[in-house]
Write a protein that holds these residues in place. Structure first.
Motif, PDB file in Angstrom:
ATOM      1  N   PRO A  59       0.809  -1.232   0.000  1.00 40.65           N
ATOM      2  CA  PRO A  59       0.000   0.000   0.000  1.00 40.65           C
ATOM      3  C   PRO A  59       0.836   1.273   0.000  1.00 40.65           C
ATOM      4  N   GLU A  60       2.126   1.154   0.268  1.00 40.87           N
ATOM      5  CA  GLU A  60       2.968   2.345   0.252  1.00 40.87           C
ATOM      6  C   GLU A  60       3.165   2.844  -1.177  1.00 40.87           C
ATOM      7  N   THR A  61       3.449   4.125  -1.315  1.00 42.53           N
ATOM      8  CA  THR A  61       3.639   4.716  -2.636  1.00 42.53           C
ATOM      9  C   THR A  61       4.802   4.041  -3.352  1.00 42.53           C
ATOM     10  N   PRO A  62       4.606   3.603  -4.597  1.00 37.98           N
ATOM     11  CA  PRO A  62       5.699   2.961  -5.337  1.00 37.98           C
ATOM     12  C   PRO A  62       6.927   3.871  -5.421  1.00 37.98           C
ATOM     13  N   ALA A  63       8.107   3.261  -5.444  1.00 38.66           N
ATOM     14  CA  ALA A  63       9.357   4.017  -5.395  1.00 38.66           C
ATOM     15  C   ALA A  63       9.491   4.999  -6.553  1.00 38.66           C
ATOM     16  N   ALA A  64       8.922   4.673  -7.695  1.00 41.07           N
ATOM     17  CA  ALA A  64       9.060   5.533  -8.871  1.00 41.07           C
ATOM     18  C   ALA A  64       8.063   6.687  -8.891  1.00 41.07           C
ATOM     19  N   CYS A  65       7.203   6.759  -7.870  1.00 39.62           N
ATOM     20  CA  CYS A  65       6.081   7.698  -7.915  1.00 39.62           C
ATOM     21  C   CYS A  65       6.062   8.657  -6.733  1.00 39.62           C
ATOM     22  N   ALA A  66       5.340   9.744  -6.921  1.00 41.92           N
ATOM     23  CA  ALA A  66       5.055  10.696  -5.847  1.00 41.92           C
ATOM     24  C   ALA A  66       3.573  11.036  -5.899  1.00 41.92           C
ATOM     25  N   VAL A  67       2.888  10.926  -4.771  1.00 39.80           N
ATOM     26  CA  VAL A  67       1.469  11.288  -4.714  1.00 39.80           C
ATOM     27  C   VAL A  67       1.359  12.805  -4.725  1.00 39.80           C
ATOM     28  N   ASP A  68       0.584  13.358  -5.670  1.00 35.26           N
ATOM     29  CA  ASP A  68       0.440  14.812  -5.735  1.00 35.26           C
ATOM     30  C   ASP A  68      -1.003  15.289  -5.540  1.00 35.26           C
ATOM     31  N   GLN A  69      -1.928  14.354  -5.336  1.00 32.97           N
ATOM     32  CA  GLN A  69      -3.321  14.730  -5.046  1.00 32.97           C
ATOM     33  C   GLN A  69      -4.016  13.544  -4.381  1.00 32.97           C
ATOM     34  N   VAL A  70      -4.817  13.832  -3.369  1.00 29.81           N
ATOM     35  CA  VAL A  70      -5.550  12.788  -2.650  1.00 29.81           C
ATOM     36  C   VAL A  70      -7.010  13.200  -2.504  1.00 29.81           C
ATOM     37  N   ILE A  71      -7.902  12.287  -2.840  1.00 27.77           N
ATOM     38  CA  ILE A  71      -9.346  12.496  -2.665  1.00 27.77           C
ATOM     39  C   ILE A  71      -9.850  11.400  -1.739  1.00 27.77           C
ATOM     40  N   TYR A  72     -10.443  11.817  -0.641  1.00 29.12           N
ATOM     41  CA  TYR A  72     -10.859  10.900   0.431  1.00 29.12           C
ATOM     42  C   TYR A  72     -12.377  10.935   0.562  1.00 29.12           C
ATOM     43  N   LEU A  73     -12.988   9.759   0.623  1.00 26.87           N
ATOM     44  CA  LEU A  73     -14.433   9.641   0.862  1.00 26.87           C
ATOM     45  C   LEU A  73     -14.614   8.686   2.032  1.00 26.87           C
ATOM     46  N   GLY A  74     -14.986   9.222   3.204  1.00 27.03           N
ATOM     47  CA  GLY A  74     -15.021   8.409   4.406  1.00 27.03           C
ATOM     48  C   GLY A  74     -16.377   8.386   5.088  1.00 27.03           C
ATOM     49  N   ARG A  75     -16.629   7.283   5.766  1.00 28.63           N
ATOM     50  CA  ARG A  75     -17.827   7.141   6.578  1.00 28.63           C
ATOM     51  C   ARG A  75     -17.565   7.721   7.967  1.00 28.63           C
ATOM     52  N   HIS A  76     -18.636   8.073   8.653  1.00 29.75           N
ATOM     53  CA  HIS A  76     -18.510   8.533  10.036  1.00 29.75           C
ATOM     54  C   HIS A  76     -17.887   7.447  10.911  1.00 29.75           C
ATOM     55  N   GLY A  77     -17.452   7.852  12.107  1.00 30.71           N
ATOM     56  CA  GLY A  77     -16.835   6.919  13.025  1.00 30.71           C
ATOM     57  C   GLY A  77     -17.846   6.015  13.718  1.00 30.71           C
ATOM     58  N   GLU A  78     -17.356   5.150  14.582  1.00 30.80           N
ATOM     59  CA  GLU A  78     -18.202   4.188  15.310  1.00 30.80           C
ATOM     60  C   GLU A  78     -19.308   4.908  16.071  1.00 30.80           C
ATOM     61  N   ARG A  79     -20.478   4.316  16.100  1.00 30.74           N
ATOM     62  CA  ARG A  79     -21.640   5.003  16.677  1.00 30.74           C
ATOM     63  C   ARG A  79     -22.573   4.044  17.410  1.00 30.74           C
ATOM     64  N   TYR A  80     -23.533   4.650  18.090  1.00 32.56           N
ATOM     65  CA  TYR A  80     -24.639   3.890  18.678  1.00 32.56           C
ATOM     66  C   TYR A  80     -25.678   3.602  17.582  1.00 32.56           C
ATOM     67  N   PRO A  81     -26.566   2.639  17.793  1.00 31.58           N
ATOM     68  CA  PRO A  81     -27.597   2.364  16.782  1.00 31.58           C
ATOM     69  C   PRO A  81     -28.592   3.498  16.660  1.00 31.58           C
ATOM     70  N   ASP A  82     -29.251   3.571  15.509  1.00 33.49           N
ATOM     71  CA  ASP A  82     -30.360   4.512  15.336  1.00 33.49           C
ATOM     72  C   ASP A  82     -31.513   4.099  16.252  1.00 33.49           C
ATOM     73  N   PRO A  83     -32.436   5.021  16.528  1.00 37.42           N
ATOM     74  CA  PRO A  83     -33.568   4.683  17.406  1.00 37.42           C
ATOM     75  C   PRO A  83     -34.374   3.471  16.935  1.00 37.42           C
ATOM     76  N   SER A  84     -34.632   3.370  15.631  1.00 42.19           N
ATOM     77  CA  SER A  84     -35.429   2.241  15.127  1.00 42.19           C
ATOM     78  C   SER A  84     -34.685   0.920  15.314  1.00 42.19           C
ATOM     79  N   THR A  85     -33.384   0.936  15.070  1.00 37.80           N
ATOM     80  CA  THR A  85     -32.574  -0.265  15.283  1.00 37.80           C
ATOM     81  C   THR A  85     -32.519  -0.613  16.758  1.00 37.80           C
ATOM     82  N   GLY A  86     -32.345   0.408  17.600  1.00 37.94           N
ATOM     83  CA  GLY A  86     -32.330   0.188  19.042  1.00 37.94           C
ATOM     84  C   GLY A  86     -33.631  -0.424  19.533  1.00 37.94           C
ATOM     85  N   ALA A  87     -34.741   0.006  18.953  1.00 41.26           N
ATOM     86  CA  ALA A  87     -36.048  -0.536  19.354  1.00 41.26           C
ATOM     87  C   ALA A  87     -36.131  -2.031  19.045  1.00 41.26           C
ATOM     88  N   SER A  88     -35.594  -2.450  17.905  1.00 37.16           N
ATOM     89  CA  SER A  88     -35.598  -3.872  17.545  1.00 37.16           C
ATOM     90  C   SER A  88     -34.692  -4.674  18.472  1.00 37.16           C
TER      91      SER A  88
END
Length: 471
Positions: A59-88
């Motif tokens: 996963p490290e950047t290949p030796a011949a390359c340099a990263v010049d732009q990064v685009i990140y799409l991430g989910r929220h962190g760990e959480r409690y269940p939603d109310p409807s899920t909690g009810a179940s």
């Protein structure tokens, strides 16, 4: 002469006898490959983050390359269940405790166990305790990315952070920003909150289709479709004289996954067998696949919004910006993966049994804190690739090569080939989803974002959206 030969053979034999035990102990590559089972891979998107199981690419950047732009799409962190899920979950617990008697066997711990959600106001919020605290994990990810991609920030420029307009998403974006920028967060991070309202049209991190996208298989996956959950319920009922249904058993397993987010461990995990956990994980795969993945007919159109906009950014390169951090729900990430042709099964997933093997494993795709990263790399020529600009995709820190484009360093894809590939497979969102003319027809906030820091802290709480049911 004969004596000397015999003596030498005796010395050699003695050396072999002495060396053999060490040779067995120091074998450099183990020859046993066990199942490597972990419950962290079998609760779908309900529990703590874990890195994706890679395919052996560095996963490290290949030796011949340099990263010049990064685009990140991430989910929220760990959480409690939603109310409807909690009810179940609470409904299943009521059946467990219905007889008001001392539980025995695998459920004996429950006599002193308490529900892990501290207050009604905690539902749907990120956890703040335990080793898998949602806010802590967001901060740690930001800190890690500062080390990994800090060279892309000049130390003075304003960097945008984009969050969909939902409280736990916004807080994840804030804590990630604090981790990445440290003391500079208050002056150099510009949080942009993009409304989740459907009137945003294409100018959204959470686009929707205005046509009918109902799918019968999506409806079916809202309850367990595998027979094993009937057996699970029968086993627990026999042990303690209970009246659990297959659905109750299913929600007890879900409860166990969510408890990890708050406490770090759960005695409920050991109530269920490895086979049951594998089957539970597959039920989550089915839900994502048919409700927000390749099995839903509008998914690729929805995912094409982000895929198209980021394709433009990658072609514009660092002049358009070097860092783009985006935060959304899990079900906003799976359409992007599908639209880009990443981890799309050759056949629809069966509802009645678990196919072996299958690539659509959501425990590896969208756990809490799951994230997709697009790396733009400028590379010099190697023995096997030309000098040029390449794109590499990482999912939860593991490289995921494209099936038809992987001839660059580190199994990356040439930018021009990447562009051509997406242009050939991406549908037109506004046409396919019949976006009203009054709504935005393009995603523009990557280029006309807010550059102030007024939203960096929680001065005005975004109200909890009770009707929002995405997990």
């Amino acid at each position: 002469m004969l004596f000397n030969s015999v003596a030498l053979l005796a010395v050699a034999a003695a050396s072999v006898v002495v060396a053999s035990p060490a040779a067995y102990e120091e074998i450099p590559y183990k020859q046993q490959f066990h199942e490597q089972y972990s419950v962290l891979k079998h609760y779908g998107g309900n529990g703590p983050y874990s890195d994706r199981r890679g395919v052996g690419i560095d996963p490290e950047t290949p030796a011949a390359c340099a990263v010049d732009q990064v685009i990140y799409l991430g989910r929220h962190g760990e959480r409690y269940p939603d109310p409807s899920t909690g009810a179940s979950q609470e409904a299943a617990l009521k059946v467990v405790f219905a007889n008001n008697k001392t539980l025995t066997g695998s459920l004996a711990f429950a006599n002193s166990w308490t529900y892990f959600v501290p207050t009604a106001g905690s539902f749907a919020q990120e956890t703040t305790s335990g080793p898998y605290s949602g806010l802590m994990s967001a901060h740690k990810r930001g800190s890690y990315y500062r080390v990994k991609y800090g060279h892309l920030w000049d130390g003075s420029s304003i960097v945008p952070i984009f969050s969909s307009g939902y409280e736990r998403i916004i807080e994840t974006a804030r804590y990630f920003g604090l981790g990445f920028f440290g003391y500079n967060y208050t002056t150099n991070a510009a949080l942009n909150i993009i409304s989740e309202n459907s009137s945003q049209g294409a100018n959204s991190l959470t686009p929707t289709c205005y046509t009918n996208s109902a799918d019968a298989n999506c409806e079916l996956t809202s309850s367990p479709t595998l027979a094993i959950f009937n057996q699970t319920a029968a086993r627990l009922n026999k042990e303690n004289g209970l009246n659990l249904t297959a659905t109750n058993a299913y929600y007890l397993m879900q409860l166990a996954a969510f408890e990890l987010n708050a406490r770090g461990s759960s005695p409920w995990i050991d109530v269920f067998t490895l086979d049951e956990w594998y089957s539970y994980g597959y039920t989550q795969d089915l839900q994502y696949y048919y409700c927000s993945g390749p099995g839903l007919n509008t998914t690729n159109s929805i995912g094409s919004v982000f895929a198209n906009a980021t394709m433009t950014l990658l072609n514009q390169g660092p002049s358009a910006g070097t860092l783009f951090f985006n935060f959304v729900h899990d079900t906003n990430i799976t359409p992007v993966l599908s639209a880009m042709g990443i981890l799309v099964p050759s056949q629809d997933l069966p509802l009645e049994y678990v196919p072996f093997p299958h690539i659509y494993s959501t425990g590896d795709m969208v756990p809490m804190g799951g994230h997709l990263v697009l790396e733009r790399m400028t590379c010099s020529a190697t023995a096997t690739s030309d000098a040029g600009v390449y794109v590499r995709v990482k999912l939860n820190e593991a490289v995921v090569p494209f099936e038809t484009c992987q001839d660059g360093p580190g199994y990356s894809c040439g930018l021009q080939d990447y562009t051509t590939m997406l242009q050939e497979i991406l549908p037109d969102y506004t046409t396919r989803c019949e976006v009203p003319a009054a709504y935005s027809q393009y995603l523009t906030f990557f280029w006309d974002y807010n550059k102030t820091t007024s939203l960096d802290f929680n001065f005005n709480t975004v109200p909890y959206q009770e009707s929002y049911t995405l997990n």
